[in-house]
Motif scaffolding. Structure first.
Motif, short mmCIF file in Angstrom:
data_model
loop_
_atom_site.label_atom_id
_atom_site.label_comp_id
_atom_site.label_asym_id
_atom_site.label_seq_id
_atom_site.Cartn_x
_atom_site.Cartn_y
_atom_site.Cartn_z
N THR A 76 0.64 -1.27 0.01
CA THR A 76 0.03 0.01 0.15
C THR A 76 0.92 1.20 -0.17
O THR A 76 2.09 1.10 0.31
CB THR A 76 -0.80 -0.01 1.26
N GLN A 80 2.25 -1.02 3.53
CA GLN A 80 1.76 -2.13 4.20
C GLN A 80 1.77 -3.38 3.22
O GLN A 80 1.15 -3.17 2.22
CB GLN A 80 0.24 -2.12 4.84
N GLU A 82 0.46 -6.83 1.27
CA GLU A 82 -0.46 -7.36 1.33
C GLU A 82 -0.60 -8.59 0.13
O GLU A 82 0.06 -8.47 -0.65
CB GLU A 82 -1.70 -6.38 1.05
N SER A 120 -7.88 -7.78 0.19
CA SER A 120 -6.56 -8.23 0.54
C SER A 120 -6.36 -8.55 2.00
O SER A 120 -7.03 -8.21 2.82
CB SER A 120 -5.84 -6.93 0.09
N ASN A 122 -3.40 -8.38 4.79
CA ASN A 122 -2.35 -7.69 5.27
C ASN A 122 -1.34 -8.74 5.86
O ASN A 122 -1.76 -9.69 6.65
CB ASN A 122 -2.61 -6.75 6.11
N ASP A 124 2.82 -9.49 7.61
CA ASP A 124 4.06 -9.03 8.23
C ASP A 124 4.99 -10.35 7.81
O ASP A 124 4.77 -11.37 7.67
CB ASP A 124 3.88 -8.71 9.42
#
Length: 184
Positions: A76, A80, A82, A120, A122, A124
């Protein structure tokens, strides 16, 4: 849509089979193996960089050359990371992604439902997801999904890249997500 627009001219007819019952399936042809892949963001990277993934042949895919993908990676504007199933890419609600709260190695079977198909997900570093493919129409039991599990190993925000550990079951009708040949 803020990322490269993908288009798909696909009309789907036929029976969709969840394949919870493996009775009558042919023996598995493909061994489940763990691999690593890298995907580059749809936005802010060269169009020649692979942003998509296709489960049926375990391939990273350039989205400028093919809409034949099960999900893509993007970042994003806020940075972020995704993953986007086909529905979030404007390709129809064909594939799905499900977030997992357990380690990669603890997932032995693909879940039956609760996949996100239009939004989507997210991610990490350390995130684990299970993905189901677009419907595959080449199986004896009708149209089925193939399944895979993915763990985020690293996200490089400068290169706009994600590195993933992957295990995909390419056997029609099987949901096993352990290394080796899946059992019925």
């Amino acid at each position: 849509m803020r990322h490269r627009r993908l288009s798909l001219g696909l009309t789907l007819f036929g029976l969709l089979v969840a394949c919870d019952n493996t009775t009558g399936l042919l023996p598995p042809n493909f061994e489940n193996v763990v691999d690593t892949i890298s995907l580059f963001a749809l936005d802010g990277t060269p169009v020649s960089a692979a942003s998509g993934y296709r489960i049926n042949d375990r391939a990273v895919v350039r989205t400028d050359q093919s809409n034949d993908i099960d999900f893509a990676f993007n970042m994003t504007p806020a940075g972020q990371a995704e993953l986007l199933p086909t529905g979030a890419l404007g390709l129809g609600t064909l594939s799905g992604i499900q977030e997992q709260g357990v380690p990669f190695d603890a997932i032995t079977t693909a879940p039956n439902g609760q996949y996100k198909d239009t939004l989507s997900v997210n991610i990490d570093s350390g995130s684990v997801v299970v993905v189901h493919s677009r419907p595959i129409g080449t199986c004896v039991v009708g149209i089925v999904f193939l399944y895979g599990k993915f763990e985020v190993l690293a996200i490089d925000t400068t290169a706009r890249r994600v590195d993933l550990r992957v295990l995909v079951d390419q056997n029609c009708g099987y949901r096993g997500l352990e290394p080796g040949f899946p059992s019925r």
